[in-house]
Design a protein around this motif. Structure first.
Motif, mmCIF file in Angstrom:
data_model
loop_
_atom_site.group_PDB
_atom_site.id
_atom_site.type_symbol
_atom_site.label_atom_id
_atom_site.label_comp_id
_atom_site.label_asym_id
_atom_site.label_seq_id
_atom_site.Cartn_x
_atom_site.Cartn_y
_atom_site.Cartn_z
ATOM 1 N N LEU A 21 0.847 -1.198 0.000
ATOM 2 C CA LEU A 21 0.000 0.000 0.000
ATOM 3 C C LEU A 21 0.882 1.248 0.000
ATOM 4 N N MET A 22 1.950 1.200 0.804
ATOM 5 C CA MET A 22 2.873 2.331 0.864
ATOM 6 C C MET A 22 4.294 1.857 0.607
ATOM 7 N N LYS A 23 5.143 2.844 0.195
ATOM 8 C CA LYS A 23 6.522 2.447 -0.118
ATOM 9 C C LYS A 23 7.391 2.448 1.130
ATOM 10 N N LYS A 24 6.776 2.390 2.293
ATOM 11 C CA LYS A 24 7.575 2.418 3.539
ATOM 12 C C LYS A 24 6.973 1.453 4.560
ATOM 13 N N SER A 58 -1.671 5.387 -7.202
ATOM 14 C CA SER A 58 -2.678 5.096 -6.185
ATOM 15 C C SER A 58 -3.118 3.642 -6.300
ATOM 16 N N ILE A 59 -3.692 3.156 -5.233
ATOM 17 C CA ILE A 59 -4.134 1.759 -5.245
ATOM 18 C C ILE A 59 -5.214 1.558 -6.314
ATOM 19 N N GLY A 60 -6.070 2.571 -6.496
ATOM 20 C CA GLY A 60 -7.132 2.500 -7.509
ATOM 21 C C GLY A 60 -6.542 2.324 -8.903
ATOM 22 N N THR A 91 -2.907 -6.937 -1.385
ATOM 23 C CA THR A 91 -2.343 -5.691 -0.858
ATOM 24 C C THR A 91 -1.778 -5.885 0.552
ATOM 25 N N ILE A 92 -0.544 -5.385 0.697
ATOM 26 C CA ILE A 92 0.145 -5.401 1.995
ATOM 27 C C ILE A 92 -0.101 -4.020 2.616
ATOM 28 N N ASP A 93 -0.656 -3.976 3.809
ATOM 29 C CA ASP A 93 -0.917 -2.669 4.427
ATOM 30 C C ASP A 93 -0.358 -2.632 5.847
#
Ligand code: ATP
Length: 437
Positions: A350-353, A381-383, A399-401
């Motif tokens: 989901l995010m690059k961190k 964006s995820i969309g 998705t990894i969140d």
């Protein structure tokens, strides 16, 4: 069709051949997604026709064969289409397809309808590509690029039957390239001059051929339904006496309703003992089957199923293509059967961190180790990432969140229902495997 062609180019399914040179007419190159789709169609066929049965054997015969093969098969004298040419505009058509054709000049009218049109008489045009074997271009070295894989199966009939210890009825299956110098190729990858065929020749006792013909027609229809093609888009067309090929007793086309009309997708043919008898005659070698039980000797009849792999891939694309609105946004989606989808799962951090890319890469590695074709995307964006995968026909996005690092769970989003399920990271591979069947 324009939308399909544009999607194919945009997403790397199919490119025009030699594009940087202005393109080679009606030759197409399969890109990263297309090559997977076509391979998946061929693999689904092979799995049903060869691996799931004990009465069909595989074969991969050469594209170049002894030139006498094509004399025996009747292709040198009879594999022709009637060519019609307009002397004014120089355009050529297949005389038997003239009702669907148009004059290239404006206003667009039927061929021959402009006042100064001058249509000649139809001439028979042989569809086989000729080339030369060896360095000297002399008559003796003329060979043909095969226009069908079938003849390779006939000339190897006894080789396969004896080495695989098969008894009639049994079949030989091949997937391979065939070449036809079509007068009017077109409709994207529907009719090309170089194409791949998936053909199966089923050798049966004369007298049982009609029954086997019905059986194979039914099996082939079921196969198309099984890979997700809508049954209402398929129909049968029985060849009338004027349409039957020189070798056929009965022929039924399985047709699909393409955007350009109902057209053949696959042919099921009763080829009788025509091919084996002709090869006996031309080669001087016996192609008799001797039944080990009864001692009966006969030349088997052949029921053939013949499908173009690229054409079947086009059917899969056309049938799967949808435009929808999701949460107020338009999306293009390829609802491909998961077995045909080029990429089975895409993994997104989901995010690059927060360690998310590392977990995503670890999962990707797990999928690859399990031989599940998978992709990775962390851009945008995820969309937007979902949209990209929808267009590629990817059935599941993982998705990894933030929650993943807390409880080692991920979300799996379904392409068609859009449902999101939370699944343990360690269960993703099994979850996908189960659904791929
Ligand atoms: P047509 O009458 O349309 O030229 P055909 O009846 O000669 O076709 P077959 O010889 O039965 O076709 O070939 C078997 C299958 O191979 C077809 O159902 C089709 O799926 C595929 N095929 C044949 N010709 C082409 C081609 N030029 N391009 C792509 N696929 C082809």
């Amino acid at each position: 069709m324009e939308k399909i062609v544009s999607l194919c180019k945009r997403r790397g399914f199919v490119f025009q051949s030699s594009e940087i040179y202005g393109g080679a007419a009606s030759v197409w190159d399969y890109g990263p997604l297309g090559v997977e789709l076509r391979k998946n169609v061929a693999d689904a066929w092979w799995s049903t026709m060869v691996h799931a049965r004990d009465d069909i054997e595989g074969l991969d015969a050469g594209i170049l064969m002894h030139p006498r093969v094509w004399e025996a098969s009747g292709h040198v004298s009879g594999f022709t289409d009637p060519l019609l040419e307009c002397k004014t505009c120089k355009k050529r058509w297949r005389a038997d397809h003239i009702e669907d054709a148009g004059c290239p000049r404006k206003p667009s009218v039927a061929p021959g309808a402009h006042k100064d049109c001058e249509l000649g008489e139809p001439r028979l045009f042989n569809l086989m590509f000729k080339t030369f074997m060896g360095p000297v271009e002399e008559d003796a070295s003329v060979v043909y690029l095969r226009p069908e894989t079938a003849q390779g199966s006939y000339v190897n009939f006894l080789n396969v039957q004896q080495t695989a210890r098969q008894r009639v009825p049994f079949g030989i299956a091949q997937v391979g390239k065939a070449f036809r110098n079509e007068i009017t190729p077109g409709n994207f990858i529907f009719r090309t001059r170089e194409f791949e065929q998936a053909e199966m020749q089923f050798f049966v006792k004369p007298g049982s051929d009609d029954e086997w013909f019905d059986y194979w027609l039914d099996q082939r229809l079921k196969w198309h339904h099984g890979i997700g093609i809508r049954p209402e888009k398929l129909r049968q067309h029985a060849h009338g006496p004027n349409e039957l090929a020189h070798y056929a007793k009965t022929a039924i086309d399985i047709e699909y309703e393409f955007p350009f009309g109902w057209q053949e997708l696959e042919g099921v043919h009763n080829r009788t003992d025509f091919d084996l008898s002709r090869h006996q005659e031309y080669s001087g070698k016996r192609l008799l089957y001797i039944d080990p039980g009864s001692g009966e000797r006969f030349v088997p009849y052949v029921v053939e199923t013949a499908m173009g792999v690229g054409r079947a891939a086009l059917v899969a694309l056309v049938d799967a293509y949808r435009e929808e609105e999701v949460e107020g946004q338009a999306r293009v989606v390829l609802g491909l059967d998961p077995r045909l989808a080029p990429i089975k799962a895409a993994v997104f951090p989901l995010m690059k961190k927060f360690g998310q890319p590392e977990i995503a890469r670890e999962l990707l590695k797990g999928l690859r180790t399990a031989r599940i074709p998978a992709g990775y995307d962390q851009a945008g964006s995820i969309g937007r990432r979902y949209r990209r995968q929808d267009e590629a026909g990817t059935p599941w996005c993982v998705t990894i969140d933030r929650q993943t690092s807390e409880d080692r769970t991920v979300t799996i989003r379904d392409r068609d229902t859009l449902a999101q399920e939370r699944v343990g990271l360690d269960h993703v591979v099994g979850w996908i495997r189960e659904r791929l069947g």
